[in-house]
Design a protein around this motif. Structure first.
Motif, mmCIF file in Angstrom:
data_model
loop_
_atom_site.group_PDB
_atom_site.id
_atom_site.type_symbol
_atom_site.label_atom_id
_atom_site.label_comp_id
_atom_site.label_asym_id
_atom_site.label_seq_id
_atom_site.Cartn_x
_atom_site.Cartn_y
_atom_site.Cartn_z
ATOM 1 N N THR A 34 54.711 50.169 39.243
ATOM 2 C CA THR A 34 54.019 50.691 38.487
ATOM 3 C C THR A 34 53.562 51.512 39.235
ATOM 4 N N ASP A 35 52.579 52.272 39.281
ATOM 5 C CA ASP A 35 51.644 53.063 40.080
ATOM 6 C C ASP A 35 50.614 52.718 40.120
ATOM 7 N N GLY A 36 50.324 51.841 41.362
ATOM 8 C CA GLY A 36 48.757 51.105 41.210
ATOM 9 C C GLY A 36 47.408 51.969 41.662
ATOM 10 N N SER A 37 47.913 53.118 41.517
ATOM 11 C CA SER A 37 47.098 54.193 41.552
ATOM 12 C C SER A 37 46.137 54.657 40.456
ATOM 13 N N ALA A 38 47.050 53.926 39.067
ATOM 14 C CA ALA A 38 46.661 54.493 38.258
ATOM 15 C C ALA A 38 45.194 54.594 37.765
ATOM 16 N N SER A 39 44.516 55.046 36.675
ATOM 17 C CA SER A 39 42.855 54.953 36.471
ATOM 18 C C SER A 39 42.661 53.976 35.719
ATOM 19 N N TRP A 40 43.242 53.299 34.873
ATOM 20 C CA TRP A 40 42.600 52.457 34.371
ATOM 21 C C TRP A 40 42.883 50.836 35.392
ATOM 22 N N ARG A 41 43.115 51.465 36.252
ATOM 23 C CA ARG A 41 43.245 49.545 37.027
ATOM 24 C C ARG A 41 42.286 49.935 37.687
ATOM 25 N N SER A 42 41.727 51.112 37.671
ATOM 26 C CA SER A 42 40.437 50.783 37.948
ATOM 27 C C SER A 42 39.082 50.532 37.978
ATOM 28 N N VAL A 43 39.216 49.801 36.109
ATOM 29 C CA VAL A 43 38.222 49.315 35.705
ATOM 30 C C VAL A 43 37.886 47.570 35.929
ATOM 31 N N PRO A 44 37.857 47.280 36.032
ATOM 32 C CA PRO A 44 36.903 45.907 36.306
ATOM 33 C C PRO A 44 37.630 44.849 34.900
ATOM 34 N N TRP A 45 38.299 45.247 34.612
ATOM 35 C CA TRP A 45 39.078 44.635 33.305
ATOM 36 C C TRP A 45 38.820 42.823 33.403
ATOM 37 N N GLU A 46 37.705 42.058 32.774
ATOM 38 C CA GLU A 46 38.203 40.793 32.053
ATOM 39 C C GLU A 46 39.850 40.644 30.917
ATOM 40 N N ILE A 47 40.174 39.365 31.009
ATOM 41 C CA ILE A 47 41.255 39.265 30.443
ATOM 42 C C ILE A 47 40.911 38.323 29.133
ATOM 43 N N SER A 48 39.597 37.161 29.743
ATOM 44 C CA SER A 48 38.846 36.595 29.134
ATOM 45 C C SER A 48 38.032 35.931 28.089
ATOM 46 N N LEU A 49 38.170 36.649 26.377
ATOM 47 C CA LEU A 49 37.125 36.560 25.859
ATOM 48 C C LEU A 49 35.190 35.839 26.392
ATOM 49 N N LEU A 50 36.027 35.324 25.890
ATOM 50 C CA LEU A 50 34.570 34.155 26.746
ATOM 51 C C LEU A 50 34.726 33.824 27.713
ATOM 52 N N ASP A 51 35.041 34.375 29.022
ATOM 53 C CA ASP A 51 34.836 35.116 30.130
ATOM 54 C C ASP A 51 33.887 36.320 30.368
ATOM 55 N N ALA A 52 34.305 37.451 29.324
ATOM 56 C CA ALA A 52 33.586 38.476 29.547
ATOM 57 C C ALA A 52 32.285 38.473 28.558
ATOM 58 N N GLN A 53 32.315 37.809 28.097
ATOM 59 C CA GLN A 53 31.205 37.083 27.306
ATOM 60 C C GLN A 53 29.812 36.275 27.643
ATOM 61 N N LYS A 54 29.998 35.744 28.728
ATOM 62 C CA LYS A 54 29.291 35.250 29.084
ATOM 63 C C LYS A 54 28.789 36.389 30.586
ATOM 64 N N LYS A 55 30.263 37.324 31.323
ATOM 65 C CA LYS A 55 29.061 38.107 32.391
ATOM 66 C C LYS A 55 28.335 38.787 31.528
ATOM 67 N N ALA A 56 28.607 39.352 29.948
ATOM 68 C CA ALA A 56 28.231 40.811 28.948
ATOM 69 C C ALA A 56 26.474 39.848 29.491
ATOM 70 N N ALA A 57 26.079 38.324 28.687
ATOM 71 C CA ALA A 57 24.630 38.162 27.855
ATOM 72 C C ALA A 57 24.360 38.148 29.936
ATOM 73 N N THR A 58 25.278 37.626 30.656
ATOM 74 C CA THR A 58 24.752 37.931 31.850
ATOM 75 C C THR A 58 23.494 38.758 32.456
ATOM 76 N N VAL A 59 24.323 40.457 32.498
ATOM 77 C CA VAL A 59 24.103 41.788 33.050
ATOM 78 C C VAL A 59 24.098 41.974 31.679
ATOM 79 N N ARG A 60 23.190 41.621 30.580
ATOM 80 C CA ARG A 60 22.667 41.889 29.567
ATOM 81 C C ARG A 60 23.574 43.900 28.709
ATOM 82 N N LYS A 61 24.869 43.831 28.532
ATOM 83 C CA LYS A 61 25.278 44.741 29.010
ATOM 84 C C LYS A 61 26.587 44.855 27.861
#
Lengths: 292, 82
Positions: free
Chosen positions: B40-67
């Motif tokens: 795969t092309d490692g420079s594909a634009s969607w790869r520049s997004v800092p995706w989380e892959i755990s919804l609970l990890d993402a919730q923790k981060k979202a609660a912390t940064v209020r986004k």
């Protein structure tokens, strides 16, 4: 242009949201805190029937308040939904959800002491030319999945043996055309021939998988190289290449007739977040995947 | 920068020409070419997004940064492109 190639969408989700990518087939079924949280959000969206797919793009507050949803891939529409959702959002102090006991059926972890291999597939030809950009994306697509090996299988490879269970796992769950969507896997009895050998660090072999009605099949040869040192596999580069034919319910619009499909296998080094994603075929039955 | 582009274009063109010909058989000589065709092309634009892959990890981060959370939910894992 694809949704995530749009600069405005990239800018807004990177700067104003916490982005998360999931296979919702897990979360809509999970009996744990993550599943409850997902269903709280999706349950307020148009995709609120958890007996079927709930795929799409959701925007939600950290407390699970639903803000917006779309299943469109058209950048202009996606951006509109994101911006409308962000306008509704009111930042507030929210508690971090307790993880609690995870639903083990939907939270598999890579086997300790085992291996994770990246599996990537590409259709090498056979498509008709198109001016449709979305069709062209399908034609150019390279799929990504992971193959998990147990500690015992890893140790066998180190000693120069290619475990039959690994060959069978590859045949059933990774000799697939997943370049246009989620494909059907192969049943055990659909393996018509399978012979993978490891000799002097070189992997050779062939396979033949085919449905009873002959409408879908694949006949690849294998060539690859495996190296080991200090008790661990240090190189696993394998290619399967041959003619594929047919398609599945969610992989429509395959090239007509037989077409060349190549699949590569390589060690995942953990530098790609996708290295942490469980194998597609393990969804909901990791034990069945590991012992096909 | 110019020469890098030239090299990239030359390599890309060479690779395309190699694959544009008759479907190559899998041999030690074509192994690398076929292996590279699947990367795969490692420079594909969607790869520049800092995706989380755990919804609970993402919730923790979202609660912390209020986004808010942006959830890309697919049949098959999106990062697997299936």
């Amino acid at each position: 242009m694809s949704t995530f190639a749009d600069p405005a969408i990239l800018q807004v989700i990177k700067s104003r949201t916490v982005p998360v990518a999931i296979d919702q087939a897990y979360q809509r079924r999970q009996q744990d805190a993550e599943g409850v949280f997902y269903r709280k959000i999706a349950g307020k969206s148009p995709r609120n029937n958890f007996q079927g797919t709930t795929q799409g793009l959701f925007i939600a507050a950290p407390d699970g308040t639903f803000l917006g949803y779309t299943n469109s891939r058209v950048p202009k529409h996606v951006l509109k939904i994101i911006n409308q959702s962000l306008e509704k959002y009111q930042p507030a102090q929210v508690a971090v959800l307790a993880r609690g006991k995870s639903d083990l059926q939907y939270n598999p972890v890579p086997p300790e002491g085992g291996l994770v291999l990246r599996v990537q597939a590409k259709v090498l030809g056979g498509y008709e030319k198109t001016d449709n950009p979305h069709r062209q994306m399908e034609i150019d697509a390279i799929s990504r999945d992971n193959l998990w090996l147990s500690r015992a299988e890893h140790e066998a490879l180190v000693t120069g043996l290619f475990p039959p269970a690994v060959a069978e796992r590859i045949a059933r769950f990774h000799l697939i055309d997943n370049t246009r969507g989620e494909p059907p896997m192969w049943a055990k009895e659909q393996i018509r021939a399978l012979d993978i050998k490891l000799h002097g660090g070189t992997v050779t072999g062939r396979a033949h998988v085919e449905t009873d009605d002959h409408l879908r099949g694949y006949q690849p040869e294998f060539l690859g190289y495996i190296e080991a040192g200090n008790g661990v596999v240090t190189r696993f580069d394998l290619v399967a290449k041959g003619l594929f034919w047919g398609e599945g319910t969610y992989t429509r619009n395959a090239p007509k007739g037989k077409f060349p499909l190549a699949i590569s296998f390589s060690l995942a080094d953990g530098t790609d977040i996708a290295d942490r994603v469980p194998p597609q075929a393990s969804r909901g039955w990791i034990n069945g995947y590991m012992k096909p | 920068m110019k020469s890098t582009w030239k090299l990239t274009i030359t390599c890309g063109l060479f690779g395309t020409l190699l694959l544009a010909g008759p479907d190559p058989a899998l041999t030690p000589a074509t192994f690398k070419q076929l292996y590279q065709a699947c990367q795969t092309d490692g420079s594909a634009s969607w790869r520049s997004v800092p995706w989380e892959i755990s919804l609970l990890d993402a919730q923790k981060k979202a609660a912390t940064v209020r986004k808010p959370l942006f959830i890309w939910a697919m049949d098959g894992h999106p990062l697997g492109c299936t």
